[in-house]
Design an enzyme around this catalytic site. Sequence first.
Site, short mmCIF file in Angstrom:
data_model
loop_
_atom_site.label_atom_id
_atom_site.label_comp_id
_atom_site.label_asym_id
_atom_site.label_seq_id
_atom_site.Cartn_x
_atom_site.Cartn_y
_atom_site.Cartn_z
N TYR A 172 0.83 -1.21 0.00
CA TYR A 172 0.00 0.00 0.00
C TYR A 172 0.86 1.25 0.00
CZ TYR A 172 -3.06 3.72 1.70
OH TYR A 172 -3.74 4.92 1.84
N LYS A 176 1.22 4.24 -2.79
CA LYS A 176 0.94 5.67 -2.56
C LYS A 176 2.16 6.50 -3.01
CE LYS A 176 -2.69 6.77 -1.32
NZ LYS A 176 -3.97 6.76 -2.11
P1 NAP Z 1 -12.73 3.97 1.82
O1 NAP Z 1 -13.83 4.43 2.70
O2 NAP Z 1 -12.43 2.52 1.73
O3 NAP Z 1 -13.00 4.56 0.36
C1 NAP Z 1 -12.31 4.11 -0.76
C2 NAP Z 1 -13.17 4.38 -1.96
O4 NAP Z 1 -12.46 3.96 -3.14
C3 NAP Z 1 -14.49 3.59 -1.94
O5 NAP Z 1 -15.52 4.41 -2.42
C4 NAP Z 1 -14.21 2.45 -2.89
O6 NAP Z 1 -15.37 1.94 -3.52
C5 NAP Z 1 -13.36 3.19 -3.91
N1 NAP Z 1 -12.68 2.27 -4.82
C6 NAP Z 1 -11.90 1.21 -4.54
N2 NAP Z 1 -11.52 0.60 -5.67
C7 NAP Z 1 -12.08 1.31 -6.69
C8 NAP Z 1 -12.08 1.18 -8.10
N3 NAP Z 1 -11.42 0.19 -8.73
N4 NAP Z 1 -12.76 2.08 -8.84
C9 NAP Z 1 -13.43 3.09 -8.24
N5 NAP Z 1 -13.51 3.24 -6.92
C10 NAP Z 1 -12.83 2.36 -6.16
O7 NAP Z 1 -11.34 4.65 2.22
P2 NAP Z 1 -10.86 6.17 2.36
O8 NAP Z 1 -9.99 6.21 3.54
O9 NAP Z 1 -11.99 7.12 2.25
O10 NAP Z 1 -9.90 6.27 1.09
C11 NAP Z 1 -9.92 7.34 0.17
C12 NAP Z 1 -8.51 7.70 -0.22
O11 NAP Z 1 -7.82 8.23 0.92
C13 NAP Z 1 -7.65 6.52 -0.70
O12 NAP Z 1 -6.92 6.91 -1.85
C14 NAP Z 1 -6.70 6.27 0.46
O13 NAP Z 1 -5.47 5.68 0.03
C15 NAP Z 1 -6.52 7.68 0.96
N6 NAP Z 1 -6.00 7.79 2.33
C16 NAP Z 1 -6.76 7.36 3.38
C17 NAP Z 1 -6.26 7.47 4.67
C18 NAP Z 1 -7.06 7.03 5.85
O14 NAP Z 1 -6.50 7.07 6.98
N7 NAP Z 1 -8.30 6.63 5.70
C19 NAP Z 1 -4.99 8.03 4.88
C20 NAP Z 1 -4.24 8.44 3.80
C21 NAP Z 1 -4.78 8.33 2.51
P3 NAP Z 1 -16.14 0.61 -3.00
O15 NAP Z 1 -17.10 1.09 -1.95
O16 NAP Z 1 -16.79 0.09 -4.23
O17 NAP Z 1 -15.10 -0.31 -2.44
#
Ligand code: NAP
Length: 249
Positions: A172, A176
Amino acid sequence: MSDKLVALVTGANQGIGLQIAKDLTAHGFTVLVGSRSFEKGEGAAKSIGTDAHALQLDVTDAASVAEAAERIRTEFGRLDVLINNAGISHAGKPGMPLSEAAKSGMLTTASLDDVRAVFETNVFGIIAVTQAMLPLLREAPAARIVTVGSTAGSLTWNSDPTNEHRAMFGTYSASKTASHAVTLAFAFALESEGIKVSIACPGFTSTALNNFAGTRTVEQGAREAVRLALLGADGPTGTFSDEDGPVAW
Ligand code: NAP
């Protein structure tokens, strides 16, 4: 053509993406809620209000990406902001505890198929969607592209032996890092055209990605990406930042 500015948020059916979509409507945008499940996207768009519209978009599916770009052109006629938010933390089923997900992603043992699946979404997905949306973004008067990146992918931070995250640096985190690099490549290539391209880290946010172990709210997690989406003409391009300011690459 829509009179209002139009933004597309990938993976906006839940988590940080949904909050970014909400916030952008509050700033006057028409927001396209990208979702690989159209039904989930519709539910999310309804929860936001009439300025949000579901858009079927799987960032790993070339046909879905092309159809999404075509639908934006025919139904909205413009695209001003693209938020590359969709991401996965591991290739397994949802609900995996964070420690297990981190363990499964260690590059000493991870299967290449799993590594490819994570890079397909987190890295190639950004390239595919950005390329497909570029013709529309180039027509916009002041287009902005924001990738939701992560300090987990900061090589500088993780090179520090005292950084505790270092023990979890695997598939992961490397994806990133790569997402930052490809976003920077778009920033450099589009600089002369006035399209600003930035990377926002949301911080450790409570979402499905980390099985809700995060300590920040989605409202906090969305803020930096939204700020960068609204950058004025005098704003920078090619930056990596969180709410506290610039983050080391
Ligand atoms: P999340 O709630 O799991 O959301 C991820 C989203 O991405 C979901 O809507 C998921 O859709 C979608 N997704 C996954 N695979 C996909 C695909 N092939 N095509 C289109 N959509 C897809 O997690 P989140 O934390 O909000 O993540 C959002 C971003 O923030 C990510 O890029 C993550 O790396 C980044 N981030 C998060 C954190 C954290 O602490 N949460 C920290 C740093 C960065 P489904 O519902 O269909 O699975």
